[in-house]
Design an enzyme around this catalytic site. Sequence first.
Site, PDB file in Angstrom:
ATOM      1  CE  LYS A   1      -1.206   2.772   2.820  1.00  0.00           C
ATOM      2  NZ  LYS A   1      -1.169   4.090   2.311  1.00  0.00           N
TER       3      LYS A   1
ATOM      4  CD  GLU B   1      14.849   0.730   7.551  1.00  0.00           C
ATOM      5  OE1 GLU B   1      15.330  -0.457   7.532  1.00  0.00           O
ATOM      6  OE2 GLU B   1      15.171   1.759   8.268  1.00  0.00           O
TER       7      GLU B   1
ATOM      8  CB  CYS C   1      13.946   8.660   7.787  1.00  0.00           C
ATOM      9  SG  CYS C   1      14.858   7.643   6.518  1.00  0.00           S
TER      10      CYS C   1
ATOM     11  CD  GLU D   1      12.214  12.598  11.001  1.00  0.00           C
ATOM     12  OE1 GLU D   1      11.215  12.276  11.257  1.00  0.00           O
ATOM     13  OE2 GLU D   1      13.054  12.008  10.486  1.00  0.00           O
TER      14      GLU D   1
END
Length: 494
Positions: free
Chosen positions: A189, A265, A299, A396
């Site tokens: 997906k 991840e 990331c 982040e």
Amino acid sequence: MTISTVLTSRLKDPSLALDKALVGGEWIARAESGKTFDVTNPATGEVIATLPDVGKVELVRAIDAAHAAQKAWAKKTGKERAAVLRKLFDLMVANADDLATILTIEMGKPWAEARGEILYGASYVEWFGEEAKRVYGDTIPGHQADKRIIVVKQPVGVVGAITPWNFPNAMLARKMAPAIAVGCTMVSKPASQTPLSALALALLAERAGVPAGVFSVVTAIDAAMVGQEFCANDKVRKVTFTGSTNVGRILMRQGADQIKKLGLELGGNAPFIVFDDADLDAAVEGAMISKYRNNGQTCVCANRLYVQSGVYDAFADKLAAKVAQMKVGNGMEEGVTTGPLIDENAVRKVKEHITDAVSKGAKVALGGEPSPLGGLFFQPTILSGVTSDMMVATEETFGPVAPLFRFDTEDEVIAMANNTEFGLASYFYSKDVAKIFRVAEQLEYGMVGINTGLISTEVAPFGGIKQSGIGREGSKYGIEDYTEIKYLCLGGIE
Ligand SMILES: NC(=O)C1=CN([C@@H]2O[C@H](COP(=O)(O)OP(=O)(O)OC[C@H]3O[C@@H](n4cnc5c(N)ncnc54)[C@H](OP(=O)(O)O)[C@@H]3O)[C@@H](O)[C@H]2O)C=CC1
Ligand SMILES: O=C(O)[C@H](O)CS(=O)(=O)O
């Protein structure tokens, strides 16, 4: 459903722009529910496609097809699966221009960077095509005279994959390639903001000879439903996810009942450390790519830049000179280095981080405002005088903001760098070999870039520790996550 001519008119092969989902080998234009969702170009706000919003009915059909296809696919030899992946690699490279155009128009990154992503994604297909022939086992000396011990590795089975919008080709290729290389099957997906790259990859996989049911791409707005079904359906043996730590946590909780095998991840908060003895020009070059690649939406982007006092001003000046040369604009335009952010939430977070830092004493050394282009465009930004009490230190940013922190000693900066729940990527610049080993060994991260700002490659194990995830992707380590170890004990061998 529909695909805009804004997209198809730019393609050499318009058939690569799909307005259908791939469910168990069948391209479906319409979900049973009749629901649809739009895909928009973040640079212009235009609707570029309308796709079927598939529901649980179609998702379960894709899982059942993957389950039905898996045994036959696993019976192929590694060499046969390798040949299919080699063909897919060749098709990705041959169609790289079109795949890059699709990626830029649905995600926003500059075309040259998008084409780089396609070749990066293809490198995983090439790598795991080669590894498909090398899933070795072991023989172990028997513990009794009549015993012989063999260890074999077998495919996990059906894998559910959920991927993010920031690398819509590479993040899926990095999961699909090892899975089908070892004989697993996959239902994936993609992020609803960027499904077209995944669908194009699925079409090329079909053309490469991946059999019906082995690789499905379901397009759905209700991501939570997909995650719940992947975790609850016992035909799904592993869930592999790339995205935020929050969603990774949800999947872990949902998978607990079945002790579901997970590959995660997740988020990062990378420190980028410049010591007094660094090659400053190299450090600036590394900071540019580590911080501003994909408009800061990766990331592994440098999220905190720590610069030792002796070189702080010189580094800040050099970095500002380079950042000032960046060109914000539509990623399809020649010379643009920085596209739009993905959506309004991303713009809001960048603004919030800048406002918070300035309110606590930081200075805007460059940028700091939305681009005059409007929309989702934002000026590449440098903040100076940043301190650890600011949001940019703990969250982040996922945007083009380089917060500069000053430090004095090695111990001080290692403590600051490690002071986070994340542990994905980290970077530092120094020419002192003893210091390089001291610092690399103390940084609590899955990956350390030393005198380089770009560490992503298919040959190395990509992944993090702490709340940045579980498992590794890429390299010889990456294929292990898609296999199960089985130990055979043969008795009566007299
Ligand atoms: N470690 C890594 O390699 C990477 C980590 N990330 C991290 O992800 C974040 C940004 O990416 P972003 O895409 O916003 O992350 P999200 O976690 O919001 O989305 C990632 C994927 O998960 C889906 N999703 C959202 N909610 C759920 C749910 N409840 N259950 C199952 N799936 C769900 C999304 O679907 P939909 O979009 O359709 O809602 C999308 O396909 C950052 O923290 C970044 O660091 C991102 C890329 C790589
Ligand atoms: O999604 C990401 O941020 C990627 O993992 C980054 S990379 O692999 O392209 O470095």
